[in-house]
Scaffold this active site. Structure first.
Site, mmCIF file in Angstrom:
data_model
loop_
_atom_site.group_PDB
_atom_site.id
_atom_site.type_symbol
_atom_site.label_atom_id
_atom_site.label_comp_id
_atom_site.label_asym_id
_atom_site.label_seq_id
_atom_site.Cartn_x
_atom_site.Cartn_y
_atom_site.Cartn_z
ATOM 1 N N HIS A 141 0.859 -1.185 0.000
ATOM 2 C CA HIS A 141 0.000 0.000 0.000
ATOM 3 C C HIS A 141 0.895 1.235 0.000
ATOM 4 O O HIS A 141 1.685 1.449 0.924
ATOM 5 C CB HIS A 141 -0.917 0.017 1.223
ATOM 6 N N CYS A 142 0.779 2.044 -1.026
ATOM 7 C CA CYS A 142 1.617 3.232 -1.173
ATOM 8 C C CYS A 142 0.906 4.420 -0.527
ATOM 9 O O CYS A 142 -0.133 4.881 -1.016
ATOM 10 C CB CYS A 142 1.886 3.515 -2.651
#
Length: 333
Positions: A141-142
């Site tokens: 998850h960025c």
């Protein structure tokens, strides 16, 4: 109930304990702030040092940096609003008590049950606690773009990291050349803005280059960031097709359409079919192996060492049966 002496142990994917969904307002504001910061620094860069170079006949620097700026903003916005490969919630009729096992290159995986999405997750599918969704071929998850990186947008992520590296390097080189060309001139606003832009460009260049290098190594080895060093694979990665094929599947292979919703009777969400894992034709871009079949649905499963073929007889001291057809999962949109 004992397994065969030479049976291969059932392999489970490692997952951290479930977390509560996080508020979406702050991550969204942080992602929007990153976009605004990029636009502001780009505006200062083109309004001062690039303007001076263009006025003195140095058109190559504004032209190259302008193209890189457009590519960077395009990849950033595309990644912000892209679909990472969401697998929508399944039917309530499914349950966690049924065991589903799939083969990936002679390696058995037990499909993990997702309590929030109500279906058995395929290999390398993970439920993101920040987005509260299950993502196919999940990488990470960025937080910089407030989006997951998975099967359907990993190429946008690689494009963003590459364009940011090139753009930061071009900005740094342009600002240094501008400062060298103007050493004989007194200190002015143009020089101050050039220094203000060059410092963050140099600061972000090294970590961006390291991130690009790490991601390139992960793609070459068909690994995912959340898997760490793939400890659960016990030294053998069944998703690895070779360096060239891994890059093709990740960057160039067609993604295909999302599974359409299948209408059904009654109110509420209805199941929809997931793309079938056909022998010899794994899902493109996911890096998963060819032969992926469901062997058994029951509480106990004796596993043989080699992957059985469709129609072959599965022999064990407990029972004899025909192997099942390719894996079907019921999901909904």
């Amino acid at each position: 109930m004992p397994l065969l002496k030479d049976a291969m142990p059932l392999i489970k994917e490692t997952h951290p304990p479930p977390q509560a969904p996080l508020p979406w307002i702050l991550p969204s504001l942080f992602a929007a702030f990153n976009v605004v910061l990029l636009v502001v620094f780009s505006g200062l860069f083109f309004a001062f040092p690039c303007r001076w170079l263009a006025q003195n006949g140095e058109w190559a620097f504004p032209l190259v940096t302008g193209l890189l700026c457009v590519l960077t903003i395009f990849s950033l916005v595309s990644l912000n609003f892209s679909d990472p490969g969401i697998l929508h919630q399944g039917s309530n009729e499914q349950g966690p008590m049924v065991v589903h096992v799939v083969w990936v290159n002679h390696r058995a995986f037990r499909l993990q049950w997702c309590r929030k999405c109500c279906f058995h997750r395929p290999p390398r599918t993970y439920h993101c606690p920040w987005c509260n969704i299950c993502v196919e071929d999940f990488d990470h998850h960025c937080k910089w773009v407030n989006n997951c990186i998975g099967h359907r947008n990993f190429r946008f992520f690689m494009l963003l990291v590459l364009s940011l590296c090139l753009y930061s390097g071009a900005m740094l080189v342009t600002c240094l050349i501008f400062l060298v060309r103007t050493t004989h001139l007194p200190f002015s606003m143009d020089k101050a803005i050039a220094i203000l832009v060059a410092v963050p460009a140099a600061s972000f260049l090294v970590p961006l280059f390291l991130l690009l290098l790490i991601q390139a190594m992960s793609v070459s080895a068909a690994e995912r960031s959340y898997e760490g060093k793939c400890r659960y694979l016990q030294g053998y990665n069944p998703f690895d097709h070779g360096c060239a094929n891994n890059w093709y599947l990740t960057i160039c292979a067609p993604l295909g359409p999302n599974p359409p919703a299948v209408p059904g009777p009654g109110p509420g969400p209805q199941p929809q079919p997931l793309s079938l894992y056909k022998p010899g034709n794994g899902p493109p871009g996911s890096g998963e192996a060819a032969a992926l079949q469901e062997l058994h649905a029951g509480p106990v499963l004796p596993l043989l060492r080699d992957c059985p073929r469709r129609g072959a007889v599965c022999r064990s001291p407990l029972h004899t049966q025909r192997c099942q057809e390719p894996l079907h999962l019921n999901l909904i949109s």
